[in-house]
Design an enzyme around this catalytic site. Sequence first.
Site, mmCIF file in Angstrom:
data_model
loop_
_atom_site.group_PDB
_atom_site.id
_atom_site.type_symbol
_atom_site.label_atom_id
_atom_site.label_comp_id
_atom_site.label_asym_id
_atom_site.label_seq_id
_atom_site.Cartn_x
_atom_site.Cartn_y
_atom_site.Cartn_z
ATOM 1 N N LYS A 250 0.878 -1.181 0.000
ATOM 2 C CA LYS A 250 0.000 0.000 0.000
ATOM 3 C C LYS A 250 0.906 1.219 0.000
ATOM 4 O O LYS A 250 1.440 1.618 1.034
ATOM 5 C CB LYS A 250 -0.936 -0.015 1.218
ATOM 6 C CG LYS A 250 -1.979 1.106 1.172
ATOM 7 C CD LYS A 250 -2.984 0.966 2.296
ATOM 8 C CE LYS A 250 -4.186 1.905 2.191
ATOM 9 N NZ LYS A 250 -3.903 3.314 2.015
ATOM 10 N N ARG A 416 -17.016 0.415 -1.786
ATOM 11 C CA ARG A 416 -16.093 -0.067 -0.769
ATOM 12 C C ARG A 416 -16.608 -1.433 -0.337
ATOM 13 O O ARG A 416 -17.472 -1.543 0.509
ATOM 14 C CB ARG A 416 -16.075 0.908 0.413
ATOM 15 C CG ARG A 416 -14.892 0.729 1.328
ATOM 16 C CD ARG A 416 -14.983 1.666 2.510
ATOM 17 N NE ARG A 416 -14.711 3.068 2.213
ATOM 18 C CZ ARG A 416 -13.504 3.600 2.044
ATOM 19 N NH1 ARG A 416 -12.443 2.840 2.134
ATOM 20 N NH2 ARG A 416 -13.358 4.878 1.795
HETATM 21 P P1 ATP Z 1 -6.749 5.649 2.807
HETATM 22 O O1 ATP Z 1 -7.144 6.887 3.493
HETATM 23 O O2 ATP Z 1 -6.537 4.467 3.719
HETATM 24 O O3 ATP Z 1 -5.676 5.799 1.788
HETATM 25 P P2 ATP Z 1 -8.923 5.767 0.918
HETATM 26 O O4 ATP Z 1 -10.294 6.016 1.471
HETATM 27 O O5 ATP Z 1 -8.278 6.867 0.161
HETATM 28 O O6 ATP Z 1 -8.030 5.185 2.086
HETATM 29 P P3 ATP Z 1 -9.140 3.018 0.317
HETATM 30 O O7 ATP Z 1 -9.722 2.310 -0.844
HETATM 31 O O8 ATP Z 1 -9.803 2.833 1.598
HETATM 32 O O9 ATP Z 1 -8.983 4.538 -0.058
HETATM 33 O O10 ATP Z 1 -7.637 2.542 0.489
HETATM 34 C C1 ATP Z 1 -6.882 2.275 -0.622
HETATM 35 C C2 ATP Z 1 -6.043 3.468 -1.003
HETATM 36 O O11 ATP Z 1 -4.686 3.099 -0.924
HETATM 37 C C3 ATP Z 1 -6.272 3.820 -2.454
HETATM 38 O O12 ATP Z 1 -7.259 4.814 -2.592
HETATM 39 C C4 ATP Z 1 -4.909 4.244 -2.955
HETATM 40 O O13 ATP Z 1 -4.738 5.637 -2.883
HETATM 41 C C5 ATP Z 1 -3.929 3.630 -1.994
HETATM 42 N N1 ATP Z 1 -3.091 2.545 -2.549
HETATM 43 C C6 ATP Z 1 -1.765 2.410 -2.385
HETATM 44 N N2 ATP Z 1 -1.295 1.309 -2.948
HETATM 45 C C7 ATP Z 1 -2.352 0.681 -3.524
HETATM 46 C C8 ATP Z 1 -2.509 -0.533 -4.246
HETATM 47 N N3 ATP Z 1 -1.484 -1.332 -4.504
HETATM 48 N N4 ATP Z 1 -3.749 -0.849 -4.669
HETATM 49 C C9 ATP Z 1 -4.805 -0.054 -4.407
HETATM 50 N N5 ATP Z 1 -4.724 1.097 -3.716
HETATM 51 C C10 ATP Z 1 -3.508 1.474 -3.269
#
Ligand code: ATP
Length: 582
Positions: A250, A416
């Site tokens: 991530k 989600r």
């Molecule tokens: P967070 O605040 O935890 O980043 P979010 O609400 O923006 O969460 P989520 O779908 O909950 O989004 O968490 C995934 C986020 O992580 C994605 O939006 C992206 O920006 C990031 N990310 C980093 N590496 C990856 C990956 N390999 N695959 C998907 N998402 C990734």
Amino acid sequence: MSNTKFLKLAEVFTYLEKTSSNLAMIDILADFFPQISSQEAKITAYLLRGNLGPSYESLDFGLALKMTVKAIAYSEKIDIKKIENLLQETGDLGLVIEEFKKNKKGKGLSIEEVFKKMIEIAKIGGEGSQEKKIIYLADLLSEVSGIEAKYIIRMILGTLRLGVGEMTFLQGLARAFGKGKEQKEILEYAFNILSDLGEVAFVVSKWGIKKIGEVEPKVGVPIRMMLANRVENLKEVSKHISGNVSVEGKYDGERIQAHIKKNGEISLFSRQHENITHQYPDIIKGLKESFKGKEAIIEGEVVAFDKNENKNLSFQILMSRRRKHKIEEYVQKIPVRYFLFDLLYLNNENYLNKSLKERKFALEKFFKKTKNITFAEYVITDNFLKTENYFNDSIKKGNEGVMVKDFSGIYQAGTRGWLWIKFKKEYEKDLADTFDLVVVGALYGSGRRAKTYGSLLVASYDPETNEYYSFTKVGTGLTDENLAKLPKILDKYKLENKHKLVKTYMNVDVWFEPKIVIEISGAEITVSPVHTVAENKIKTTGKQGGLALRFPKFLRLREKTPEDTTTVKEIYELYKGIKKRN
Ligand code: ATP
């Protein structure tokens, strides 16, 4: 084709403004949409939410309060001082102009005419543009009645607060053109693909629900991004996904959806569908070298990169690339790499319903690694130990945690769900989970914080009820720098009373319109008599109260919209999960 008057729309706005009931809002919309043309439905979708277009190409009026006051002075031929005095009293320039025009009749402009004029004002640019905007606005105001002028002014100043959420809007459309729940799901699907409530309203009103269910991605139009659910413990992944998963780092950067058109034109969209192409000329160049197909929509994370140390840098450093000027200088100063992880569309073919396995295969076949374009690292496994090891390695490399994705799962746009699961290193410590929440109120500080807000009341949004439920009050973690910044950021959204969509039993010194999103961490979820998250689901033997977060700590401001925060459902699921374990 009808030619609905803008006055009629202004009346609908008034009804919406007067109610805080989501069901009543849905009724009002369901009643109005069948009465207007498809084009009017499209315009109404934008204006209802105070916009002039979809989020990915929205126009700004570019008129500040002072200029708007001037325009009113011109149109109504009154002294600026008089306007300013009344503004001081009411705090709302919309009410001021309504008062000045209370006995004046408008010319009966149509919705389309008013919209066209507003677009004209927004598009005026270049030298002398402010003066020109004032004249055009004064002209428009002189042609409308008080109630119409009130809403025009509020739209211009960004203070239209009807509170129609995206899901409320879609429920209204579903009721207008279909029967209910099933149709809402079809509309939601279309919205996830088109990211444009106006286009959804247009298509459904012109061709009906069946047609809207057949929408396909369009290169150049952002698709609402698929999101991940969280687990508190990596072991829990197996409850949701069986079989092979792709475990990926991530990365701590910015999610970007890139659209490559047949003519070679490339657009980059942020998580909020903002067009941010201009910020990354280096990525555009890289993608041109990397892509071997005709057209594509792909996703990945852009991360700042230290060339000398050959390692990724934090999100905060990447944010200094967020700028309008000196872009080329910063391309050199803060180089970035784009870690691709998904493909949604390729050469005239929709990949959303294909498995992640197929999507990754196509991604790796049609893109090659270049200096700054690469693939997010991953491992395919069905073995827990391997996942855990990958997580530990990923943290050592400086990632936030891992993303665990069902390798046979489709791409669920705008959802989600449990096909993607995130697990961050913070989750390992006690609860210490993080939440993105909306600031809805504040208490004044004491001592060192006397001149600013000492703590903030934050709430979680529920897209189904379109309401904000208070979850905690946070003061810890606010640095002096943040404390100084907060009033500047929040005071624009100050309200006389609690916002009509906010549900809480807590009292505060100042209320805000739910706009600003912050990330906080906390150590425990409990039931509290003053907070209201999932109140209807928590059985507290007849007592009032819902879920609340204990030991909250402010982490940072987030650039998210209130509708894109940790939902009531997510918090409730977390609470249930924790209770079961204990
Ligand atoms: P967070 O605040 O935890 O980043 P979010 O609400 O923006 O969460 P989520 O779908 O909950 O989004 O968490 C995934 C986020 O992580 C994605 O939006 C992206 O920006 C990031 N990310 C980093 N590496 C990856 C990956 N390999 N695959 C998907 N998402 C990734």
